[in-house]
Design an enzyme around this catalytic site. Sequence first.
Site, short mmCIF file in Angstrom:
data_model
loop_
_atom_site.label_atom_id
_atom_site.label_comp_id
_atom_site.label_asym_id
_atom_site.label_seq_id
_atom_site.Cartn_x
_atom_site.Cartn_y
_atom_site.Cartn_z
N MET A 30 0.84 -1.20 0.00
CA MET A 30 0.00 0.00 0.00
C MET A 30 0.88 1.26 0.00
O MET A 30 0.37 2.36 0.25
CB MET A 30 -0.94 0.00 1.20
CG MET A 30 -1.90 -1.19 1.17
SD MET A 30 -3.45 -0.86 2.00
CE MET A 30 -2.89 -0.58 3.66
N GLU A 35 11.93 -0.45 5.05
CA GLU A 35 12.81 -1.60 4.87
C GLU A 35 12.08 -2.94 5.01
O GLU A 35 12.56 -3.96 4.52
CB GLU A 35 14.00 -1.53 5.84
CG GLU A 35 14.97 -0.38 5.53
CD GLU A 35 15.54 -0.47 4.11
OE1 GLU A 35 15.96 -1.56 3.69
OE2 GLU A 35 15.54 0.56 3.40
N HIS A 37 9.06 -3.55 3.67
CA HIS A 37 8.63 -3.80 2.29
C HIS A 37 9.83 -4.19 1.42
O HIS A 37 9.74 -5.10 0.58
CB HIS A 37 8.00 -2.53 1.69
CG HIS A 37 6.77 -2.05 2.38
ND1 HIS A 37 6.75 -0.91 3.15
CD2 HIS A 37 5.50 -2.52 2.40
CE1 HIS A 37 5.53 -0.71 3.61
NE2 HIS A 37 4.74 -1.67 3.19
N GLN A 61 -10.53 -2.63 1.56
CA GLN A 61 -10.11 -3.37 2.77
C GLN A 61 -10.17 -2.50 4.01
O GLN A 61 -9.78 -2.94 5.09
CB GLN A 61 -8.73 -4.01 2.57
CG GLN A 61 -7.58 -3.04 2.55
CD GLN A 61 -6.26 -3.73 2.21
OE1 GLN A 61 -6.12 -4.31 1.14
NE2 GLN A 61 -5.32 -3.71 3.13
N LYS A 149 4.79 -10.09 9.18
CA LYS A 149 4.22 -9.08 10.09
C LYS A 149 2.69 -9.16 10.09
O LYS A 149 2.07 -9.03 11.13
CB LYS A 149 4.67 -7.69 9.66
CG LYS A 149 3.84 -6.62 10.29
CD LYS A 149 4.59 -5.34 10.47
CE LYS A 149 3.70 -4.35 11.18
NZ LYS A 149 2.54 -4.00 10.33
N LYS A 184 8.61 -2.60 11.86
CA LYS A 184 8.45 -1.47 10.94
C LYS A 184 7.05 -1.50 10.35
O LYS A 184 6.53 -2.57 10.00
CB LYS A 184 9.49 -1.56 9.83
CG LYS A 184 10.89 -1.17 10.28
CD LYS A 184 11.85 -1.10 9.12
CE LYS A 184 13.27 -0.88 9.61
NZ LYS A 184 13.70 0.50 9.51
N SER A 185 6.44 -0.33 10.25
CA SER A 185 5.09 -0.24 9.70
C SER A 185 4.87 1.17 9.17
O SER A 185 5.35 2.14 9.75
CB SER A 185 4.06 -0.52 10.81
OG SER A 185 2.77 -0.12 10.40
N SER A 186 4.13 1.27 8.07
CA SER A 186 3.79 2.60 7.54
C SER A 186 3.03 3.39 8.58
O SER A 186 3.13 4.61 8.65
CB SER A 186 2.94 2.46 6.28
OG SER A 186 3.56 1.58 5.35
N ARG A 187 2.25 2.70 9.40
CA ARG A 187 1.43 3.39 10.40
C ARG A 187 2.25 3.91 11.57
O ARG A 187 1.74 4.70 12.37
CB ARG A 187 0.30 2.48 10.89
CG ARG A 187 -0.78 2.25 9.84
CD ARG A 187 -2.00 1.53 10.40
NE ARG A 187 -3.13 1.53 9.48
CZ ARG A 187 -3.46 0.51 8.69
NH1 ARG A 187 -2.74 -0.59 8.69
NH2 ARG A 187 -4.51 0.60 7.88
P1 AMP Z 1 1.37 -2.92 3.51
O1 AMP Z 1 1.94 -1.88 2.61
O2 AMP Z 1 1.34 -2.53 4.95
O3 AMP Z 1 0.07 -3.50 3.01
O4 AMP Z 1 2.40 -4.12 3.48
C1 AMP Z 1 2.76 -4.73 2.25
C2 AMP Z 1 3.52 -5.99 2.55
O5 AMP Z 1 4.71 -5.68 3.27
C3 AMP Z 1 2.73 -6.99 3.40
O6 AMP Z 1 2.97 -8.31 2.91
C4 AMP Z 1 3.34 -6.79 4.77
O7 AMP Z 1 3.23 -7.94 5.59
C5 AMP Z 1 4.78 -6.50 4.42
N1 AMP Z 1 5.43 -5.80 5.53
C6 AMP Z 1 5.03 -4.63 6.10
N2 AMP Z 1 5.82 -4.31 7.15
C7 AMP Z 1 6.72 -5.32 7.25
C8 AMP Z 1 7.80 -5.60 8.15
N3 AMP Z 1 8.10 -4.77 9.16
N4 AMP Z 1 8.52 -6.71 7.96
C9 AMP Z 1 8.21 -7.57 6.94
N5 AMP Z 1 7.22 -7.37 6.06
C10 AMP Z 1 6.47 -6.27 6.21
#
Ligand code: AMP
Length: 287
Positions: A30, A35, A37, A61, A149, A184-187
């Site tokens: 998204m 890192e 991603h 979603q 994650k 790590k998270s975008s949020r």
């Molecule tokens: P998102 O952009 O949050 O939908 O995440 C896209 C993909 O990146 C999903 O498969 C997530 O599980 C993965 N992802 C996000 N954060 C992490 C992280 N810290 N470590 C590993 N994979 C991640």
Amino acid sequence: MKVANTIEEVQAQIAAWKADGLTIGLCPTMGYLHEGHASLMDASVRRCDRTVASVFVNPIQFGPTEDLADYPRDFEHDCELLEAHGVDLVFHPEPSEMYADDFCTYVDIDVLSKTLCGKTRPIHFRGVCTVITKLLHIVDPDCIFFGQKDAQQLAIIRRMVRDLNFRVDVIGCPIVRESDGLAKSSRNTYLSPDARRAAVILSRAVRLGQDLVEAGETDSRRLTDAMKAKLAEEPMADPEYVEAVDGLSMQPVETFKPGDLVAMAVRVDGTRLIDNFTVGDPKISFE
Ligand code: AMP
């Protein structure tokens, strides 16, 4: 690196690669990339001849009260990261490219979507399964990459791929963490400096859970109660759930075994964060 905004552009590129006998990896995201991603992109580049990343904040979603409008976006930075990690094609569609005004066909998954995050996000996994189905049809990859994650999402996609006979290998990638342990998270960008400091309590609870498993604990209730007590040490943390579930079915277990999942969702100063560990995986470490 090419950027495609339309399905037609993607399909033309994929057809050319397939004609040359090249294998294709797909990493759905998204955006607002970090890192975590990037580790998916790296895994795909290692394994496949060509890597496609999608950057799409998938509206279907998100529930009506969730953060769709506020979800962070920075496509320019995303492209820099993707290019640096060897991605060949970025698919960056507008919502209208993915969903016609009269769109009404969904892919829903029973059982696995009813527990953990599915309890408070009832339409979330239907939206995920639908968009991933569309991406699988558009890109037709050999491999698709997801992060551990979002462990429930990974289990759900594995089951969907098996149940609906998609011809793709689903590859799970380990959680990438900040040096203090926070996944790590975008949020994470929503967190104030105080909340960011408080958020390390999630990885502390994960580590406590792993230590207890190592010490021989097999009772889910005792394990999750201890993890909840750890979370309660942080006044800014408000747990939504801490649960041990079967690693395949995502159903609660009384006694856990290797391969089962211990997962949590916690609001820290209003921001909903998730973390988890799989029983038997290496313990996490942090500074
Ligand atoms: P998102 O952009 O949050 O939908 O995440 C896209 C993909 O990146 C999903 O498969 C997530 O599980 C993965 N992802 C996000 N954060 C992490 C992280 N810290 N470590 C590993 N994979 C991640």
